[in-house]
Design a protein around this motif. Structure first.
Motif, short mmCIF file in Angstrom:
data_model
loop_
_atom_site.label_atom_id
_atom_site.label_comp_id
_atom_site.label_asym_id
_atom_site.label_seq_id
_atom_site.Cartn_x
_atom_site.Cartn_y
_atom_site.Cartn_z
N UNK A 1 -28.52 -94.42 -66.02
CA UNK A 1 -28.07 -95.79 -66.19
C UNK A 1 -26.72 -95.90 -66.89
N UNK A 2 -26.26 -94.80 -67.49
CA UNK A 2 -24.98 -94.81 -68.21
C UNK A 2 -23.86 -94.11 -67.43
N UNK A 3 -24.20 -93.51 -66.27
CA UNK A 3 -23.22 -92.74 -65.51
C UNK A 3 -22.42 -93.67 -64.61
N UNK A 4 -21.11 -93.49 -64.60
CA UNK A 4 -20.23 -94.26 -63.73
C UNK A 4 -19.38 -93.30 -62.90
N UNK A 5 -18.95 -93.75 -61.73
CA UNK A 5 -18.13 -92.95 -60.83
C UNK A 5 -16.76 -93.59 -60.67
N UNK A 6 -15.76 -92.75 -60.43
CA UNK A 6 -14.40 -93.25 -60.26
C UNK A 6 -13.62 -92.24 -59.43
N UNK A 7 -12.68 -92.75 -58.63
CA UNK A 7 -11.77 -91.91 -57.88
C UNK A 7 -10.36 -92.15 -58.38
#
Length: 549
Positions: free
Chosen positions: A522-528
């Protein structure tokens, strides 16, 4: 808790110095506090110092047991250069505080302020954070206890048992020796340690005074266990008990000769048994001919001998079967340990307006192996410098992963190759006698950036941020810290896709394994991130209470 550990913690706390910020931050004063005048930063326009009123405040709180929630009495709380002991309710109080920020460290024998090896346990607070009651946590130590018993059921005294801790950093995994105890007259040992993941080792004893024979090594989990997934996981306040039953055996003299004119440089010899355990033996060199005698129990072993000459290290490997008597005629045929040159190439798309190309040391290169050195507990090989100032990896035959801890400013490793192998996606396989073929590194300064803020329980906070690359890269994990306002910026980030997570405290884990992030999904985020871009990624940190020690 060992006295050595407590002394170490006190030494760490002694390094904490007051951090004074040249500004005035209002903090709600304690009832009846006296006001006074204190000098603040010089006026940059006039060059004159000014005087402003700072209201002394009270910093207070409670120290609790992180496992049980119970108050911890008589814990030493340090605030900058001041210190108090908690009362029977675990409470502490500092009156007349005039500092606008504070480092706070809590210590007590039998407890640790953190369960992370890389942290000293100190907490940093600013302004209004100190105006509310603080809740500080101490973690009770875990206990690894046990008994060493011979095959006939007799306890073995004076046997050293070592605790090694599993530790992950940006470039890979290490086993770190953190504690050792010698068994008492009843064969018992006791190792108090912070919560974490461990391995217990009882190393080879060539001649034990109790049995009159060699005591063979034992490890828990067994040394033959694959990778680092097999560990002893012990929680704060938990006690785990182990019964170690090593085999004992008479030893026999194995006489070896060498087929190398490598001189009489110091030689290390290890013997790996068919069961997977490793015996470190002390060779006795007799005569100029290189005749060497070692003591081994009956069995079949792979002997690995190494001469660590600075310029030309050599290694020999052979298999030997030791019967129930002394043997001779074992030949150690030494060959140079492969030296792999490293070449640095600037990518054709790199611009010339951003500093000079990096040096190899700035790239922080290592080769990571799955087979750690049994003496160092380290699985990494770092570049060495030759007399002509060129750089090489001197790596024994085996498989390695190329990793980088990038300290090269605007530059990053865009590609890495060894012959036809792409080292950003494949392992480097070093064959016996390999030499000449270089590792070619192409570096580029076409990078992007990343910025954002970190909130903890809804408020901006100083936290640890981990960026995990999901593509082919030499720097698969990057760690950084947000500032006092919760902001962070990563400049010169290699283009690619990343997963990001923030923790209130440093959190050592194998982030290359997706399972390590599963409990905190629930705390993991993704980005490019693309070259020239600067996206914003805001994170909600994992509170320390959600990380079960």
């Amino acid at each position: 808790m060992s006295s050595a550990w407590f002394v170490s913690r006190l030494r760490r706390s002694g390094l904490l110095l007051p951090l004074l910020i040249p500004a005035v931050i209002s903090i709600v004063p304690a009832l009846g506090a006296q006001m006074g005048s204190y000098p603040v930063a010089a006026n940059s326009a006039t060059g004159t110092s000014t005087t402003s009123t700072v209201i002394p405040s009270t910093v207070s709180g409670q120290v609790i047991n992180a496992t049980t929630g119970a108050p911890v009495p008589r814990a030493l709380v340090r605030l900058n250069d001041r210190a108090v002991l908690t009362d029977h309710d675990g409470k502490f109080r500092f009156d007349q505080n005039t500092a606008s920020s504070a480092n706070i460290l809590v210590t007590k024998p039998g407890f640790s302020a953190t369960t992370e090896m890389q942290e000293g346990g100190n907490l940093y607070f600013q302004g209004a954070q100190m105006g509310v009651p603080l809740e500080l946590r101490l973690y009770p130590e875990a206990l690894l206890t046990g008994t060493v018993i011979g095959p006939d059921g007799t306890p073995l005294p004076r046997i050293a048992v070592t605790a090694l801790r599993s530790f992950w950093e940006d470039t890979g995994h290490r086993w770190v020796t953190v504690g050792q105890d010698q068994t008492d007259s009843h064969g018992n040992f006791r190792l108090p340690e912070p919560a974490g993941e461990y391995r217990l080792e009882m190393r080879y004893t060539p001649l034990d005074r109790t049995t009159g024979e060699a005591v063979l090594p034992v490890s828990v989990p067994a040394e033959g266990s694959s990778g680092t997934s097999q560990v002893i996981k012990v929680h704060a306040g938990e006690e785990l008990h182990f019964e170690l039953r090593p085999a004992v055996s008479p030893t026999h003299t194995v006489t070896t000769t060498t087929e190398s004119a490598g001189g009489r440089d110091f030689m290390r010899i290890s013997a790996r048994s068919s069961s997977g355990s490793t015996l470190q033996v002390n060779p006795q060199v007799n005569g100029p001919g290189g005749e060497t005698k070692i003591q081994l129990p009956q069995g079949t072993y792979t002997l690995t001998a190494r001469r660590n000459s600075p310029e030309n290290p050599e290694q020999a490997e052979t298999t030997v079967t030791v019967p129930d008597h002394d043997i001779s005629g074992v030949v150690l045929q030494f060959a140079p340990v492969p030296s792999i040159p490293i070449e640095l190439i600037v990518d054709s798309s790199a611009t010339s307006d951003n500093n000079q190309p990096p040096t190899l040391p700035q790239l922080g290169l290592v080769l990571q192996s799955d087979q750690p050195d049994p003496e160092r507990g380290d699985s990494s090989v770092r570049p060495t410098t030759r007399r002509d100032q060129s750089f090489v990896f001197t790596a024994s035959p085996g498989s390695y992963r190329l990793q980088s801890r990038n300290n090269a400013g605007v530059w990053y490793i865009k590609s890495a190759s060894y012959g036809d192998a792409d080292l950003l996606q494949q392992e480097l396989v070093v064959a016996p006698g390999a030499a000449g073929t270089p590792i070619r590194l192409v570096v580029s300064n076409q990078t992007g950036s990343l910025q954002g803020t970190v909130n903890l329980n809804g408020n901006p906070a100083v936290c640890w941020i981990y960026l995990i690359s999901t593509g082919a890269t030499a720097q698969s994990v990057m760690s950084l810290r947000s500032n006092g306002s919760g902001s962070y910026t990563v400049a010169h980030l290699p283009p690619g896709s990343y997963q990001a997570i923030a923790f209130e405290r440093r959190h050592s884990a194998n982030y290359r394994d997706p399972a390590s992030l599963a409990p905190f999904s629930g705390h993991v985020r993704s980005v490019t991130v693309n070259a020239g871009d600067k996206p914003t990624l805001n994170l909600d940190a994992v509170p320390v209470a959600e990380v079960a020690p």
